[in-house]
Design an enzyme around this catalytic site. Structure first.
Site, PDB file in Angstrom:
ATOM      1  N   HIS A 197      58.147  57.238  78.047  1.00 41.02           N
ATOM      2  CA  HIS A 197      57.841  55.810  77.895  1.00 41.02           C
ATOM      3  C   HIS A 197      59.085  54.993  78.235  1.00 41.02           C
ATOM      4  O   HIS A 197      60.215  55.489  78.109  1.00 41.02           O
ATOM      5  CB  HIS A 197      57.406  55.500  76.460  1.00 41.02           C
ATOM      6  CG  HIS A 197      56.031  56.008  76.123  1.00 41.02           C
ATOM      7  ND1 HIS A 197      55.395  55.714  74.950  1.00 41.02           N
ATOM      8  CD2 HIS A 197      55.180  56.792  76.846  1.00 41.02           C
ATOM      9  CE1 HIS A 197      54.196  56.301  74.944  1.00 41.02           C
ATOM     10  NE2 HIS A 197      54.057  56.957  76.078  1.00 41.02           N
ATOM     11  N   GLU A 232      60.718  52.708  76.737  1.00 38.04           N
ATOM     12  CA  GLU A 232      61.724  52.584  75.673  1.00 38.04           C
ATOM     13  C   GLU A 232      62.618  53.826  75.607  1.00 38.04           C
ATOM     14  O   GLU A 232      63.838  53.724  75.488  1.00 38.04           O
ATOM     15  CB  GLU A 232      61.055  52.434  74.302  1.00 38.04           C
ATOM     16  CG  GLU A 232      60.185  51.224  74.131  1.00 38.04           C
ATOM     17  CD  GLU A 232      58.718  51.514  74.433  1.00 38.04           C
ATOM     18  OE1 GLU A 232      58.432  52.106  75.495  1.00 38.04           O
ATOM     19  OE2 GLU A 232      57.871  51.141  73.618  1.00 38.04           O
ATOM     20  N   CYS A 282      55.047  52.242  70.565  1.00 38.48           N
ATOM     21  CA  CYS A 282      54.120  53.158  69.882  1.00 38.48           C
ATOM     22  C   CYS A 282      54.893  53.877  68.765  1.00 38.48           C
ATOM     23  O   CYS A 282      56.099  53.665  68.602  1.00 38.48           O
ATOM     24  CB  CYS A 282      53.559  54.162  70.884  1.00 38.48           C
ATOM     25  SG  CYS A 282      54.791  55.333  71.509  1.00 38.48           S
ATOM     26  N   CYS A 342      57.949  55.931  70.090  1.00 32.82           N
ATOM     27  CA  CYS A 342      59.099  55.097  70.446  1.00 32.82           C
ATOM     28  C   CYS A 342      59.722  54.457  69.206  1.00 32.82           C
ATOM     29  O   CYS A 342      60.935  54.299  69.135  1.00 32.82           O
ATOM     30  CB  CYS A 342      58.685  54.048  71.473  1.00 32.82           C
ATOM     31  SG  CYS A 342      58.281  54.797  73.066  1.00 32.82           S
TER      32      CYS A 342
HETATM   33 ZN   LIG Z   1      56.015  54.587  73.349  1.00 34.26          ZN
END
Ligand SMILES: [Zn+2]
EC number: 3.5.4.33
Length: 171
Positions: free
Chosen positions: A61, A63, A91, A94
């Site tokens: 992801h 991040e 999420c 993260c």
């Molecule tokens: Zn994430």
């Protein structure tokens, strides 16, 4: 200009940069999410955009990529006194990485009502007893950030429709 105004203008500038990084993800067929890590002096020390599909990596992801980039830059696994800007609410995965990274501040754009862990779906940072506090700012350029995502999903739905129509056997 007062300090709060200077700060919110800087936040928008960084979020615009994160939106540009989201475009890089989109160009690769990834969900357009971008993230930027900034140090106390306002220097960009990490950048990331979604790469899960391209890298066959469910953890790639925006991040996570930005945090890794920043940690490499600082040569430190703790990212003290940094701010992470991300176009979409993080999420749970993260949020966990953000917690472990010890960043000082999190700024995000659009809310994610499906998987957002910073108040929309889950309340990760409220539930977690932390010995350092994370400052959170939400809704920075929220309209632009969510617009980019809905345009992407709209386009993808249309592409799927065309694909389906092309695959359909003639009667
Ligand atoms: Zn994430």
């Amino acid at each position: 200009m007062d300090a709060a105004k200077v700060r919110s203008e800087f936040d928008e500038k960084m979020m615009r940069h994160a939106l540009e990084l989201a475009d890089k993800a989109e160009a690769l067929g990834e969900i357009p999410v971008g993230a930027v890590l900034v140090d106390d002096a306002g220097n960009i020390i990490g950048e990331g955009w979604n790469l899960s599909i391209v890298q066959s990596d469910p953890t790639a992801h925006a991040e996570i990529i930005a945090l890794r980039d920043g940690a490499k830059h600082l040569q430190n696994y703790r990212l003290l006194n940094t701010t992470l800007y991300v176009t979409l609410e993080p999420c749970t995965m993260c949020a966990g990485a953000i917690l472990h990274s010890r960043i000082k501040r999190l700024v995000f754009g659009a809310s994610d009502y499906k998987t957002g862990a910073v108040g929309s779906r889950f309340h990760f940072f409220d539930d977690y007893k932390m010995n350092h506090t994370l400052e959170i700012t939400s809704g920075v350029l929220a309209e632009e950030c969510s617009q980019k995502l809905s345009a992407f999903f709209q386009k993808r739905r249309e592409e799927k429709k065309i694909e389906k129509a092309l695959l359909k056997k003639p009667d």
